[in-house]
Design an enzyme around this catalytic site. Structure first.
Site, PDB file in Angstrom:
ATOM      1  N   ASP A   1      63.629  58.151  15.415  1.00 32.55           N
ATOM      2  CA  ASP A   1      64.348  58.866  16.529  1.00 32.55           C
ATOM      3  C   ASP A   1      65.028  57.578  17.199  1.00 32.55           C
ATOM      4  O   ASP A   1      64.820  56.429  16.956  1.00 32.55           O
ATOM      5  CB  ASP A   1      63.502  59.819  17.326  1.00 32.55           C
ATOM      6  CG  ASP A   1      62.300  59.054  18.072  1.00 32.55           C
ATOM      7  OD1 ASP A   1      62.353  57.751  17.933  1.00 32.55           O
ATOM      8  OD2 ASP A   1      61.612  59.751  18.798  1.00 32.55           O
ATOM      9  N   HIS A   2      65.236  57.924  18.431  1.00 29.82           N
ATOM     10  CA  HIS A   2      65.933  56.897  19.301  1.00 29.82           C
ATOM     11  C   HIS A   2      65.105  55.720  19.553  1.00 29.82           C
ATOM     12  O   HIS A   2      65.334  54.547  19.828  1.00 29.82           O
ATOM     13  CB  HIS A   2      66.647  57.490  20.418  1.00 29.82           C
ATOM     14  CG  HIS A   2      65.831  58.395  21.280  1.00 29.82           C
ATOM     15  ND1 HIS A   2      65.462  59.677  21.044  1.00 29.82           N
ATOM     16  CD2 HIS A   2      65.242  58.131  22.539  1.00 29.82           C
ATOM     17  CE1 HIS A   2      64.713  60.197  21.996  1.00 29.82           C
ATOM     18  NE2 HIS A   2      64.429  59.428  22.791  1.00 29.82           N
TER      19      HIS A   2
ATOM     20  N   CYS B   1      58.990  56.480  15.395  1.00 28.61           N
ATOM     21  CA  CYS B   1      59.217  56.939  16.732  1.00 28.61           C
ATOM     22  C   CYS B   1      58.479  56.191  17.828  1.00 28.61           C
ATOM     23  O   CYS B   1      57.965  55.152  17.602  1.00 28.61           O
ATOM     24  CB  CYS B   1      59.027  58.375  16.692  1.00 28.61           C
ATOM     25  SG  CYS B   1      57.230  59.052  16.783  1.00 28.61           S
TER      26      CYS B   1
ATOM     27  N   THR C   1      55.588  56.551  19.287  1.00 33.74           N
ATOM     28  CA  THR C   1      54.213  56.362  18.931  1.00 33.74           C
ATOM     29  C   THR C   1      53.811  56.752  17.407  1.00 33.74           C
ATOM     30  O   THR C   1      52.997  56.236  17.095  1.00 33.74           O
ATOM     31  CB  THR C   1      53.309  57.606  19.800  1.00 33.74           C
ATOM     32  OG1 THR C   1      53.519  59.060  19.274  1.00 33.74           O
ATOM     33  CG2 THR C   1      53.455  57.238  21.105  1.00 33.74           C
ATOM     34  N   GLY C   2      54.714  57.415  16.911  1.00 32.27           N
ATOM     35  CA  GLY C   2      54.523  57.887  15.464  1.00 32.27           C
ATOM     36  C   GLY C   2      53.856  59.151  15.309  1.00 32.27           C
ATOM     37  O   GLY C   2      53.931  59.781  14.487  1.00 32.27           O
ATOM     38  N   ILE C   3      53.042  59.674  16.448  1.00 33.98           N
ATOM     39  CA  ILE C   3      52.612  60.887  16.481  1.00 33.98           C
ATOM     40  C   ILE C   3      53.231  62.201  16.205  1.00 33.98           C
ATOM     41  O   ILE C   3      53.151  63.016  15.502  1.00 33.98           O
ATOM     42  CB  ILE C   3      51.714  60.803  17.739  1.00 33.98           C
ATOM     43  CG1 ILE C   3      50.724  59.674  17.670  1.00 33.98           C
ATOM     44  CG2 ILE C   3      50.873  62.291  17.753  1.00 33.98           C
ATOM     45  CD1 ILE C   3      49.946  59.750  19.424  1.00 33.98           C
ATOM     46  N   GLY C   4      54.447  62.220  17.091  1.00 36.71           N
ATOM     47  CA  GLY C   4      55.258  63.509  16.853  1.00 36.71           C
ATOM     48  C   GLY C   4      55.902  63.523  15.473  1.00 36.71           C
ATOM     49  O   GLY C   4      56.165  64.565  14.903  1.00 36.71           O
TER      50      GLY C   4
ATOM     51  N   HIS D   1      41.850  57.350   0.759  1.00 36.90           N
ATOM     52  CA  HIS D   1      41.029  58.805   0.850  1.00 36.90           C
ATOM     53  C   HIS D   1      42.015  59.899   1.003  1.00 36.90           C
ATOM     54  O   HIS D   1      41.603  60.869   0.503  1.00 36.90           O
ATOM     55  CB  HIS D   1      40.269  58.245   1.986  1.00 36.90           C
ATOM     56  CG  HIS D   1      39.361  57.330   2.107  1.00 36.90           C
ATOM     57  ND1 HIS D   1      38.239  57.493   3.035  1.00 36.90           N
ATOM     58  CD2 HIS D   1      39.136  56.269   1.273  1.00 36.90           C
ATOM     59  CE1 HIS D   1      37.544  56.338   2.842  1.00 36.90           C
ATOM     60  NE2 HIS D   1      37.889  55.817   1.707  1.00 36.90           N
ATOM     61  N   ASN D   2      43.241  59.945   1.201  1.00 41.29           N
ATOM     62  CA  ASN D   2      44.088  61.094   1.682  1.00 41.29           C
ATOM     63  C   ASN D   2      45.194  61.038   0.906  1.00 41.29           C
ATOM     64  O   ASN D   2      46.024  62.031   1.011  1.00 41.29           O
ATOM     65  CB  ASN D   2      44.589  60.976   3.129  1.00 41.29           C
ATOM     66  CG  ASN D   2      43.285  60.803   4.055  1.00 41.29           C
ATOM     67  OD1 ASN D   2      43.176  59.856   4.700  1.00 41.29           O
ATOM     68  ND2 ASN D   2      42.360  61.885   4.138  1.00 41.29           N
TER      69      ASN D   2
ATOM     70  N   ARG E   1      57.032  51.700  19.754  1.00 37.47           N
ATOM     71  CA  ARG E   1      56.849  51.197  21.218  1.00 37.47           C
ATOM     72  C   ARG E   1      55.609  50.518  21.294  1.00 37.47           C
ATOM     73  O   ARG E   1      55.578  49.564  22.308  1.00 37.47           O
ATOM     74  CB  ARG E   1      57.021  52.220  22.139  1.00 37.47           C
ATOM     75  CG  ARG E   1      58.374  52.952  22.113  1.00 37.47           C
ATOM     76  CD  ARG E   1      58.349  53.620  23.413  1.00 37.47           C
ATOM     77  NE  ARG E   1      59.807  54.325  23.577  1.00 37.47           N
ATOM     78  CZ  ARG E   1      60.000  55.363  24.132  1.00 37.47           C
ATOM     79  NH1 ARG E   1      59.114  56.285  24.487  1.00 37.47           N
ATOM     80  NH2 ARG E   1      61.506  55.709  24.442  1.00 37.47           N
TER      81      ARG E   1
ATOM     82  N   ARG F   1      35.709  61.364  -5.388  1.00 37.36           N
ATOM     83  CA  ARG F   1      35.176  62.247  -4.604  1.00 37.36           C
ATOM     84  C   ARG F   1      36.411  62.567  -3.539  1.00 37.36           C
ATOM     85  O   ARG F   1      36.408  63.753  -2.816  1.00 37.36           O
ATOM     86  CB  ARG F   1      34.082  61.752  -3.807  1.00 37.36           C
ATOM     87  CG  ARG F   1      34.077  60.682  -2.809  1.00 37.36           C
ATOM     88  CD  ARG F   1      33.113  60.190  -1.914  1.00 37.36           C
ATOM     89  NE  ARG F   1      33.544  59.402  -0.993  1.00 37.36           N
ATOM     90  CZ  ARG F   1      33.590  58.092  -0.924  1.00 37.36           C
ATOM     91  NH1 ARG F   1      33.698  57.310  -2.038  1.00 37.36           N
ATOM     92  NH2 ARG F   1      33.931  57.321   0.325  1.00 37.36           N
ATOM     93  N   HIS F   2      37.411  61.716  -3.288  1.00 34.04           N
ATOM     94  CA  HIS F   2      38.344  62.321  -2.471  1.00 34.04           C
ATOM     95  C   HIS F   2      39.578  63.385  -2.857  1.00 34.04           C
ATOM     96  O   HIS F   2      40.230  63.899  -2.297  1.00 34.04           O
ATOM     97  CB  HIS F   2      39.478  60.924  -2.144  1.00 34.04           C
ATOM     98  CG  HIS F   2      38.329  59.676  -1.419  1.00 34.04           C
ATOM     99  ND1 HIS F   2      37.757  59.974  -0.202  1.00 34.04           N
ATOM    100  CD2 HIS F   2      38.033  58.526  -2.004  1.00 34.04           C
ATOM    101  CE1 HIS F   2      36.926  58.922  -0.145  1.00 34.04           C
ATOM    102  NE2 HIS F   2      37.032  57.989  -1.158  1.00 34.04           N
TER     103      HIS F   2
ATOM    104  N   ARG G   1      38.878  66.566  -1.928  1.00 33.28           N
ATOM    105  CA  ARG G   1      39.022  66.920  -0.338  1.00 33.28           C
ATOM    106  C   ARG G   1      40.608  67.099  -0.307  1.00 33.28           C
ATOM    107  O   ARG G   1      41.233  67.894   0.678  1.00 33.28           O
ATOM    108  CB  ARG G   1      38.746  65.761   0.446  1.00 33.28           C
ATOM    109  CG  ARG G   1      37.068  65.722   0.415  1.00 33.28           C
ATOM    110  CD  ARG G   1      36.531  64.305   1.033  1.00 33.28           C
ATOM    111  NE  ARG G   1      35.239  64.207   0.840  1.00 33.28           N
ATOM    112  CZ  ARG G   1      34.436  63.345   0.949  1.00 33.28           C
ATOM    113  NH1 ARG G   1      34.953  62.066   1.000  1.00 33.28           N
ATOM    114  NH2 ARG G   1      33.243  63.364   0.706  1.00 33.28           N
TER     115      ARG G   1
END
Length: 148
Positions: free
Chosen positions: A8-9, A65, A67-70, A98-99, A109, A132-133, A136
């Protein structure tokens, strides 16, 4: 290997630097925008990258972005995506091992570009651990299918 990247910006400047870094390392990079740091809505760009990864056009995705969260929240709405916000190399390693994460989201930022380069190096060089992963991850992916 093809890497799709967008921002994003708030993540635009780092996206530009990270795309060039990945190209220097020999990756084919699909820069899906934006083309400037004008204000945009991050879900639009998260969806572009997620669709390329889910559709098999790209092996992995990178989203930047503030934070990277959105970006992670938005990308994970697309079936087949396991997007993880990595703020350090340990997160990058574990989300792959693992994922079996297929998109990494980064903070433009709160994490400097050199650390984000290290995060990308680890993310792109770490294999899924399986074992094992695997069960999951199968359970995570089964959550995309509505219950009868």
């Amino acid at each position: 290997m093809i890497i799709s990247i967008a921002s994003d910006h708030a993540g635009f400047e780092q996206k530009q630097l990270l795309a060039a870094y990945l190209e220097e390392k020999g990756y084919e990079v699909h820069d899906l925008g934006p083309d400037s740091d004008d204000r945009v809505d991050y879900p639009d760009f998260a969806a572009k990258v997620a669709h390329e990864v889910a559709g098999g056009v790209a092996t992995y995705g990178v989203l930047v972005c503030g934070t990277g969260i959105g970006m992670a929240v938005a990308a994970n709405k697309i079936n087949g995506i396991r997007a993880v916000n990595a703020i350090n190399t340990q997160f990058a390693e574990l989300c792959r091992e693992h994922n079996d994460a297929n998109i990494v989201t980064l903070s433009g930022r709160f994490v400097d570009v050199e650390e984000n380069k290290r995060i990308l190096d680890v993310f792109l060089s770490t294999d899924f651990g399986g074992g094992r992963h695997a069960g999951r991850v199968e359970k995570i992916m089964a959550l995309e299918t509505p219950s009868a």
